[in-house]
Motif scaffolding. Structure first.
Motif, PDB file in Angstrom:
ATOM      1  N   LEU A 189      -1.696   0.899  -2.907  1.00  0.00           N
ATOM      2  CA  LEU A 189      -1.834   2.021  -1.968  1.00  0.00           C
ATOM      3  C   LEU A 189      -0.549   2.829  -1.869  1.00  0.00           C
ATOM      4  CD1 LEU A 189      -3.951   0.728   1.059  1.00  0.00           C
ATOM      5  CD2 LEU A 189      -4.523   2.550  -0.523  1.00  0.00           C
ATOM      6  N   SER A 190       0.575   2.174  -1.921  1.00  0.00           N
ATOM      7  CA  SER A 190       1.862   2.872  -1.818  1.00  0.00           C
ATOM      8  C   SER A 190       2.061   3.809  -2.994  1.00  0.00           C
ATOM      9  CB  SER A 190       3.009   1.859  -1.749  1.00  0.00           C
ATOM     10  OG  SER A 190       2.910   1.077  -0.577  1.00  0.00           O
TER      11      SER A 190
ATOM     12  N   ARG B  74      -9.611   2.281  -1.851  1.00  0.00           N
ATOM     13  CA  ARG B  74      -9.298   3.707  -1.940  1.00  0.00           C
ATOM     14  C   ARG B  74      -9.566   4.451  -0.638  1.00  0.00           C
ATOM     15  NH1 ARG B  74     -14.159   2.889  -4.410  1.00  0.00           N
ATOM     16  NH2 ARG B  74     -15.862   4.368  -3.968  1.00  0.00           N
ATOM     17  N   PHE B  75     -10.553   4.006   0.115  1.00  0.00           N
ATOM     18  CA  PHE B  75     -10.840   4.694   1.377  1.00  0.00           C
ATOM     19  C   PHE B  75      -9.726   4.499   2.405  1.00  0.00           C
ATOM     20  CE2 PHE B  75     -15.147   3.985  -0.398  1.00  0.00           C
ATOM     21  CZ  PHE B  75     -15.510   5.323  -0.530  1.00  0.00           C
ATOM     22  N   ASN B  76      -8.987   3.389   2.271  1.00  0.00           N
ATOM     23  CA  ASN B  76      -7.846   3.185   3.161  1.00  0.00           C
ATOM     24  C   ASN B  76      -6.772   4.238   2.923  1.00  0.00           C
ATOM     25  OD1 ASN B  76      -9.009   0.311   2.400  1.00  0.00           O
ATOM     26  ND2 ASN B  76      -8.190   0.168   4.468  1.00  0.00           N
TER      27      ASN B  76
ATOM     28  N   ARG C  23      -2.867  -9.306  -0.242  1.00  0.00           N
ATOM     29  CA  ARG C  23      -2.536  -8.180   0.618  1.00  0.00           C
ATOM     30  C   ARG C  23      -1.346  -7.413   0.055  1.00  0.00           C
ATOM     31  NH1 ARG C  23       1.807  -6.498   2.949  1.00  0.00           N
ATOM     32  NH2 ARG C  23       2.333  -8.573   3.722  1.00  0.00           N
ATOM     33  N   LYS C  24      -0.379  -8.136  -0.536  1.00  0.00           N
ATOM     34  CA  LYS C  24       0.801  -7.488  -1.105  1.00  0.00           C
ATOM     35  C   LYS C  24       0.431  -6.598  -2.282  1.00  0.00           C
ATOM     36  CE  LYS C  24       5.253  -7.061  -0.674  1.00  0.00           C
ATOM     37  NZ  LYS C  24       5.851  -6.585   0.588  1.00  0.00           N
ATOM     38  N   ILE C  25      -0.510  -7.067  -3.105  1.00  0.00           N
ATOM     39  CA  ILE C  25      -0.950  -6.265  -4.241  1.00  0.00           C
ATOM     40  C   ILE C  25      -1.621  -4.985  -3.758  1.00  0.00           C
ATOM     41  CG2 ILE C  25      -2.556  -6.207  -6.200  1.00  0.00           C
ATOM     42  CD1 ILE C  25      -2.043  -9.231  -6.513  1.00  0.00           C
TER      43      ILE C  25
END
Length: 642
Positions: free
Chosen positions: A140-141, A27-29, A133-135
Motif C-alpha cells: 500500500l505504501s 486495493r480498496f484500502n 500485515r507488514k507485506i
C-alpha cells in the motif's frame, strides 16, 4: 548463466505475482487514503466569532499542507523518518537493519516504518506485528507514493494521527494543549506535538508532562544532530517548559443552544457531527451569560420565598431576541443543564396566562377601539356548550364596572379582557390570531386568559408584532453554515407586516404603562422605556414576563415541570418581572449605546381625554369624553354592573 537468469526471472515473477495478489486484496484500502475524507469536528461560534462548542465523533480540525509551518514538517521528519523525501514509501535499508535485529531477538522488535507506512497502518490496516500485515503495509505504501505527492501524504498523516487527550490531527492538538494556532507554536511546543503519535497516552502532557518533555527534547536533539536547528535554538528549546492546558474537548459554553442547533441542522445535514462544518450562530455569549445569571437569580429568589419548593421540578427559561432581525441572542432552557438537558425554551409548551392579553387588545385597536375605549369589568356567565356555563372572576374577586382599555391591560383585569373578546366576537378574534401566526387556538372565550400551550421561542416570534412595529420576524438561531469545501449557506428570517406601525405603537404605549404603573412595575429601570406584560396562570402554575425595549426583547418563564402549582405568592409580577430588570441592567452596562426611547411613527397623534394626554391614530381615534361618560352612566342605570 542461463539458469541464473531463469532463477531471477522466476523469483521476479513470483514476487510480482505475490505483489499483485496482495494488492488485489487491499486495493480498496488505498482509495480510502487517496480519497481521504476523515471525520472532522464541527465548530459552533457566536455572532462575535467566539467558539461556543466543538461537536464531533473524532475531535479533528483539518489543516492543509500549505498552512503547516515548515518547522513542524522538519521536526516530524527528523524524529520519525529522516529520509522521507528520498524514499519511495519504503526504506529498504531500514528494513534490512530491522530484519537483522528481529532475527537476533527471534521476534518482531523493530518495524522500520516510514511515515507513509505509518499512515497506511493508521488509516487502512491494523497495528499488530505480523508478516502478512507488514507485506500489505509495504504494498500500500508503494501504491500511495505513486498516487500522491509527498506533501499530500504528510498532510494526511498530520491530520489523521492521534495526539492523545482526544485530539486527532496536529491542528486540534495545538489548539487543545496550547490554545494556539500552528503558526504561533514555539519550537518546544512543536517538538512536544510531533513526539506524541509514537505513544499518545504515555506522552500526553496533561498527564505525564515529564515524559512529554523528555520525548520533546529527543526531537530537538535529533534536529540539532542533523543540523536543522542551531546550538542556541537547541539549548533554548530544551530549557523551555510550555504552559499546557487541560481543556474539555467540547468546550461547550451554551449547551442548550448547541443541542438546539444540532437538532435543527440534523434535518438538513446527516453528517453534522462529522462533516467539519463551521456554524455561526446568532448567539452573543456575553448576553447568554447575562440571561443565565438572571434566570438563576429569579430561581434562587423563589427558593428563598418557598423553603419547601421541589427543586427536582422547579425550573425556568429565557429567550432573548433582537426584534428587528429575529436573531436569538440568548437561549437558556433551564437553570442547570447538568441536572436537566430538557430545553424548556423550545420543547415545552406552557400556558401564557395574561401575557397573551395584548394580542386581544391589539385586535380591538385594529377594529376601531382606542386606548381609552371603555370595556366592561363586570361578572357574567357564558354558555360554553354541552349545558356548561363559565363564570370567570378577577384576581381578588372584585370588579369595577366600565373602565378604559388602558386601565384594563395595565391592571391585567380578567373580566374586562373576556368581555372585550366577547364583544369583538370569537370568530373574528380567532381569525385575527391565526393571521398573527398562532396555531391550534381553542374556540372558546378562555383564550382571553391564555389557556393554551406555547413555547417561549414561538412566543418570542409572535411578540415581535409589538416590539417590531407590527412586523412579525421569525426567530433564527443560525446565521450561516460553511462546509469543509468553503461553501457557505446563509440563513434569513421571514418577515411579514401584520399591523400598521402606528397601531402597534399604540400597544407599545399601553405596555409601557403596564411597566410604569401596573403589574410589570418590578421590571422598571429609570432612564429607559420598557414595554411588557406579566402572566400568571391558574393556581400559580406558570409565571411569565414578556418585555422589550427599542432594541431588545426577552421572554421569561418559571414553573414546575410537572405542572404542579408554585407557592401562591409566585406570579408574573413578582417572579418573572424582576428577572427582566436584572438582565437588562447588566445588558445596559455592556451595551450603553442601546436606544432608550421608542420612536413614535408617523400617523400617531396625541390628544386630551379626561384631562390626560393619550395616543391615538386615524384607525383608533379618541372617543368624545362626554359621550364616554354617558355610556358608563347608561351602563350603571341598566344594572349591568353588579
Amino acid at each position: 548463466m542461463r539458469y541464473i537468469l531463469i532463477f531471477f526471472f522466476i523469483c521476479a515473477a513470483i514476487f510480482g505475482g505475490a505483489f499483485f495478489y496482495v494488492y488485489s486484496q487491499i486495493r480498496f484500502n488505498a482509495y480510502d487514503i487517496i480519497d481521504y475524507k476523515p471525520k472532522l469536528t464541527t465548530q459552533i461560534f457566536d455572532r462575535n466569532n467566539e467558539l461556543i462548542a466543538n461537536v464531533f465523533e473524532e475531535n479533528r480540525l483539518y489543516v492543509e499542507f500549505n498552512d503547516i509551518p515548515p518547522r513542524v514538517i522538519e521536526a516530524l521528519v527528523a524524529i520519525e523518518d529522516t529520509s522521507y523525501f528520498e524514499h519511495g514509501g519504503v526504506n529498504y535499508e531500514a528494513i534490512i537493519r530491522a530484519i537483522i535485529k528481529d532475527i537476533k531477538a527471534r521476534k518482531l522488535v523493530e518495524g522500520a516504518s516510514t511515515l507513509t507506512q505509518q499512515l497506511v497502518k493508521n488509516l487502512a490496516l491494523s497495528s499488530e506485528k505480523k508478516i502478512e500485515r507488514k507485506i500489505k503495509e509495504i504494498v500500500l505504501s508503494i501504491k500511495l507514493e505513486n498516487e500522491l505527492t509527498k506533501e499530500q501524504i504528510i498532510e494526511r498523516y498530520l491530520n489523521h494521527v492521534y495526539f492523545g487527550h482526544g485530539y486527532y490531527g496536529i491542528k486540534t492538538a495545538a489548539m487543545g494543549y496550547f490554545r494556539k494556532n500552528l503558526d504561533e507554536l514555539s519550537l518546544k511546543e512543536i517538538a512536544i506535538l510531533v513526539g506524541l503519535p509514537k505513544a499518545p497516552s504515555s506522552y500526553d502532557p496533561t498527564r505525564h508532562l515529564d515524559l512529554s518533555l523528555g520525548r520533546a527534547n529527543r526531537v530537538l536533539e535529533r534536529m540539532h544532530t542533523i543540523g536543522w536547528i542551531n546550538e542556541d535554538e537547541y539549548k533554548k528549546g530544551t530549557l523551555e517548559e510550555p504552559v499546557v492546558f487541560d481543556d474539555t474537548l467540547s468546550k461547550n459554553k451554551a449547551p442548550y443552544v448547541v443541542d438546539e442547533i444540532i437538532k435543527e441542522l440534523s434535518k438538513k445535514y446527516d453528517d453534522i457531527k462529522t462533516g467539519g462544518y463551521k456554524i455561526v450562530s446568532t448567539i452573543d455569549l456575553e448576553v447568554q451569560k447575562m440571561a443565565s445569571d438572571a434566570l438563576n437569580y429569579g430561581y434562587n429568589e423563589i427558593l428563598k420565598r418557598d423553603k419547601n419548593a421541589n427543586t427536582a421540578v422547579l425550573n425556568g427559561a429565557i429567550v432573548v431576541t433582537e426584534p428587528k432581525s429575529g436573531e436569538i441572542l440568548a437561549l437558556v432552557g433551564g437553570v442547570d443543564y447538568a441536572k436537566s438537558s430538557y430545553n424548556r425554551a423550545t420543547q415545552s409548551k406552557r400556558q401564557p396566562g395574561s401575557s397573551f392579553k395584548p394580542f386581544i387588545y391589539q385586535i380591538a385597536l385594529n377594529n376601531g377601539y382606542s386606548v381609552v375605549s371603555s370595556v366592561a369589568d363586570v361578572s357574567r356567565s357564558f354558555d360554553m356548550g354541552n349545558g356548561k356555563e363559565w363564570t370567570p372572576k378577577n384576581y381578588g374577586g372584585d370588579f369595577s364596572g366600565y373602565i378604559t382599555m388602558k386601565t384594563a391591560l395595565t391592571k391585567s383585569i380578567n373580566l374586562a379582557t373576556i368581555n372585550l373578546l366577547n364583544d369583538l366576537g370569537l370568530n373574528l378574534v380567532k381569525k385575527e390570531l391565526t393571521r398573527f401566526g398562532f396555531e391550534n387556538i381553542p374556540e372558546n372565550l378562555s383564550i382571553a386568559l391564555g389557556s393554551f400551550g406555547i413555547s417561549l421561542v414561538d412566543f418570542a416570534k409572535l411578540y415581535s408584532i409589538f416590539s417590531n412595529d407590527g412586523e412579525i420576524v421569525s426567530t433564527i438561531l443560525i446565521k450561516s453554515v460553511e462546509n469543509r469545501y468553503k461553501n457557505l449557506l446563509k440563513f434569513e428570517p421571514t418577515k411579514t407586516q401584520i399591523n400598521p406601525p402606528e397601531q402597534s405603537f399604540l400597544m407599545t404605549s399601553m405596555l409601557m404603562n403596564v411597566v410604569e404603573n401596573g403589574t410589570g412595575r418590578n421590571a422598571k429601570i429609570p432612564g429607559i422605556q420598557i414595554a411588557g406584560k406579566t402572566g400568571t396562570t391558574n393556581n400559580n402554575i406558570d409565571a411569565w414576563f414578556c418585555g422589550y425595549t427599542p432594541d431588545i426583547q426577552a421572554i421569561i418563564w418559571y414553573g414546575n415541570d410537572d405542572n404542579t402549582p408554585m407557592k401562591k405568592v409566585e406570579g408574573g409580577g413578582r417572579t418573572a418581572a424582576p428577572v427582566f430588570r436584572i438582565f437588562l441592567s447588566e445588558y445596559i452596562k455592556h451595551y450603553p449605546n442601546m436606544r432608550k426611547n421608542f420612536m413614535q411613527p408617523d400617523g400617531v397623534y396625541r390628544g386630551r381625554f379626561n384631562g390626560s394626554d393619550e395616543f391615538y391614530t386615524d384607525e383608533s381615534p379618541l372617543p368624545n369624553s362626554d359621550n364616554q361618560q354617558n355610556i358608563m352612566q347608561e351602563a350603571d342605570d341598566s344594572g349591568l354592573i353588579f
